[in-house]
Write a protein that holds these residues in place. Structure first.
Motif, short mmCIF file in Angstrom:
data_model
loop_
_atom_site.label_atom_id
_atom_site.label_comp_id
_atom_site.label_asym_id
_atom_site.label_seq_id
_atom_site.Cartn_x
_atom_site.Cartn_y
_atom_site.Cartn_z
N THR A 11 0.88 -1.32 0.00
CA THR A 11 -0.01 0.12 -0.13
C THR A 11 0.76 1.43 0.02
O THR A 11 0.60 2.26 -0.84
CB THR A 11 -0.98 -0.08 1.06
N GLN A 12 1.76 1.31 0.97
CA GLN A 12 2.73 2.51 1.08
C GLN A 12 3.62 2.82 -0.30
O GLN A 12 3.63 3.77 -0.97
CB GLN A 12 3.62 2.46 2.07
N HIS A 13 3.92 1.68 -0.95
CA HIS A 13 4.73 1.60 -2.08
C HIS A 13 3.73 2.27 -3.38
O HIS A 13 4.07 3.04 -4.16
CB HIS A 13 5.22 0.11 -2.78
N MET A 14 2.51 1.92 -3.12
CA MET A 14 1.43 2.16 -4.30
C MET A 14 1.15 3.77 -4.24
O MET A 14 1.05 4.53 -5.07
CB MET A 14 0.34 1.37 -4.31
N PHE A 15 1.16 4.32 -2.93
CA PHE A 15 0.76 5.62 -2.48
C PHE A 15 2.18 6.50 -3.26
O PHE A 15 1.84 7.72 -3.72
CB PHE A 15 0.82 5.78 -1.15
N ALA A 16 3.25 5.85 -3.03
CA ALA A 16 4.57 6.78 -3.28
C ALA A 16 4.64 6.76 -4.79
O ALA A 16 5.09 7.95 -5.23
CB ALA A 16 5.67 6.09 -2.95
N HIS A 17 3.98 6.02 -5.72
CA HIS A 17 3.98 6.08 -6.98
C HIS A 17 3.09 7.10 -7.64
O HIS A 17 3.35 7.49 -8.72
CB HIS A 17 3.57 4.67 -7.68
N LEU A 18 2.03 7.41 -6.65
CA LEU A 18 1.34 8.61 -7.07
C LEU A 18 1.96 9.95 -7.00
O LEU A 18 1.41 10.92 -7.83
CB LEU A 18 0.05 8.67 -6.13
N VAL A 19 2.91 10.18 -6.28
CA VAL A 19 3.66 11.51 -6.28
C VAL A 19 5.21 11.10 -6.66
O VAL A 19 5.99 10.53 -5.85
CB VAL A 19 3.87 12.17 -5.01
N PRO A 20 5.71 11.43 -7.83
CA PRO A 20 7.09 11.55 -8.21
C PRO A 20 8.03 12.18 -7.47
O PRO A 20 7.72 12.80 -6.86
CB PRO A 20 7.10 11.87 -9.74
N GLN A 21 9.12 11.80 -7.32
CA GLN A 21 10.25 12.17 -6.55
C GLN A 21 10.66 13.41 -6.83
O GLN A 21 10.87 13.83 -8.26
CB GLN A 21 11.53 11.34 -6.28
N GLY A 22 10.86 14.53 -6.02
CA GLY A 22 11.10 15.89 -6.38
C GLY A 22 9.87 16.61 -6.88
O GLY A 22 10.08 17.75 -7.22
N THR A 23 8.74 16.24 -6.67
CA THR A 23 7.58 17.27 -6.97
C THR A 23 7.43 18.16 -5.88
O THR A 23 7.38 17.86 -4.92
CB THR A 23 6.40 16.18 -7.12
N PRO A 24 7.32 19.39 -6.41
CA PRO A 24 7.00 20.64 -5.53
C PRO A 24 5.64 20.49 -4.65
O PRO A 24 4.55 19.78 -5.26
CB PRO A 24 6.91 21.82 -6.28
N ASN A 25 5.47 20.94 -3.70
CA ASN A 25 4.43 20.61 -2.70
C ASN A 25 3.18 21.19 -3.47
O ASN A 25 1.98 20.42 -3.20
CB ASN A 25 4.74 21.23 -1.16
N ILE A 26 3.33 22.19 -4.07
CA ILE A 26 2.10 23.02 -4.74
C ILE A 26 1.53 21.92 -5.72
O ILE A 26 0.36 22.20 -5.97
CB ILE A 26 2.28 24.16 -5.02
N LEU A 27 2.35 21.23 -6.47
CA LEU A 27 1.84 20.41 -7.53
C LEU A 27 1.45 19.08 -7.12
O LEU A 27 0.98 18.57 -7.99
CB LEU A 27 3.16 20.43 -8.58
N MET A 28 1.51 18.52 -5.75
CA MET A 28 1.32 17.21 -5.35
C MET A 28 -0.04 16.79 -5.72
O MET A 28 -0.48 15.74 -6.44
CB MET A 28 1.87 16.95 -3.90
N PRO A 29 -1.18 17.69 -5.30
CA PRO A 29 -2.52 17.19 -5.57
C PRO A 29 -2.79 17.09 -7.16
O PRO A 29 -3.52 16.19 -7.71
CB PRO A 29 -3.45 18.36 -5.15
N PHE A 30 -2.21 17.85 -8.23
CA PHE A 30 -2.42 17.75 -9.22
C PHE A 30 -1.34 16.35 -9.88
O PHE A 30 -2.15 15.60 -10.81
CB PHE A 30 -1.89 18.88 -10.21
N MET A 31 -0.19 16.18 -9.63
CA MET A 31 0.29 15.01 -9.84
C MET A 31 -0.45 13.74 -9.35
O MET A 31 -0.48 12.66 -10.12
CB MET A 31 1.80 15.05 -9.18
N VAL A 32 -1.17 13.72 -8.22
CA VAL A 32 -1.93 12.81 -7.72
C VAL A 32 -3.12 12.16 -8.91
O VAL A 32 -3.33 11.09 -8.91
CB VAL A 32 -2.16 12.93 -6.32
N LEU A 33 -3.80 13.30 -9.21
CA LEU A 33 -4.88 13.37 -9.92
C LEU A 33 -4.28 12.90 -11.36
O LEU A 33 -4.98 11.85 -11.92
CB LEU A 33 -5.47 14.41 -10.10
N ILE A 34 -3.21 13.27 -11.77
CA ILE A 34 -2.73 12.72 -13.29
C ILE A 34 -2.22 11.53 -13.25
O ILE A 34 -2.51 10.43 -14.07
CB ILE A 34 -1.50 13.76 -13.56
N GLU A 35 -1.78 10.88 -12.01
CA GLU A 35 -1.21 9.57 -11.88
C GLU A 35 -2.21 8.68 -11.90
O GLU A 35 -2.31 7.52 -12.32
CB GLU A 35 -0.37 9.55 -10.98
#
Length: 224
Positions: free
Chosen positions: A122-146
């Motif tokens: 489960t934790q590994h799958m959650f980590a896949h939703l946010v690529p490494q180095g993503t700025p905090n402000i873009l995290m919600p958009f990256m989760v949606l895109i992934e």
């Protein structure tokens, strides 16, 4: 015109509302016993070399060493390859050009990978939703895109295979229907172009089965 053109992909032979054309999907199974009962020939040696090459590539993606880890994906490649090549033969129904066939292969694979990943890692799958180095402000958009990219994966797998098989068959059918309308002086050009297209379709049949198997392997490696 479009109805008669696409009617070549419709199952026509049926008994008691059961389309018999789908039986062509399993014709490739009749060629398998020869590899076990006939002494090694050039074809069996070539096929063994292809299987070993695919296993070596798939085990690098899956980061596993045993043969059983890649058996599913090698079998998937073989099954799609048989159906793609059988569809190039005259009067044989091309099952791999239908979404009912390709989606039936892609959706269970994708669903099993997703369920296995979310239940066991489960934790590994959650980590896949946010690529490494993503700025905090873009995290919600990256989760949606992934999330969207993960959801559409079975659709892209199925549509890619079906669309590529349909495109080549339609072009071959269009050129074949032009034969009675062309003068005899240009018939050689038509036959030559059909041979070239058939060679191209043979390459597409191999490439698309390989792409389907490799992408499925990549999706499986992400949940480990």
């Amino acid at each position: 015109m479009m109805t008669s053109l696409f009617s070549i992909f419709e199952p026509s032979s049926s008994i008691l509302s059961t389309h018999l054309n789908w039986i062509s999907t399993f014709i490739g199974l009749y060629f398998i016993p020869m590899f076990y009962w006939i002494s090694p020939s050039r074809w069996s040696i070539l096929w063994s070399l292809i299987i070993k090459t695919l296993h070596n590539e798939f085990k690098l993606i899956l980061k596993l060493s045993n043969l059983s880890s890649s058996l599913l994906f090698v079998s998937l490649f073989s099954f799609i390859l048989f159906n793609n090549f059988l569809g190039l033969l005259p009067y044989i129904f091309t099952s791999s050009s239908h979404l009912a066939m390709t989606l039936s292969l892609a959706l269970p694979l994708w669903l099993s990978f997703i369920l296995f990943g979310w239940i066991n890692h489960t934790q590994h799958m959650f980590a896949h939703l946010v690529p490494q180095g993503t700025p905090n402000i873009l995290m919600p958009f990256m989760v949606l895109i992934e999330t969207i990219s993960n959801i559409i994966r079975p659709g892209t797998l199925a549509i890619r295979l079906a669309a590529n098989m349909i495109a080549g068959h339609l072009l071959l059918s269009l050129l074949g229907n032009m034969g009675p309308l062309m003068p005899s002086s240009l018939m050689f050009l038509l036959v030559f172009s059909q041979i070239l297209l058939l060679m191209l379709e043979s390459a597409v049949a191999i490439i698309q089965s390989y792409v389907f198997a490799v992408l499925s392997t990549l999706y499986a490696s992400e949940v480990n």
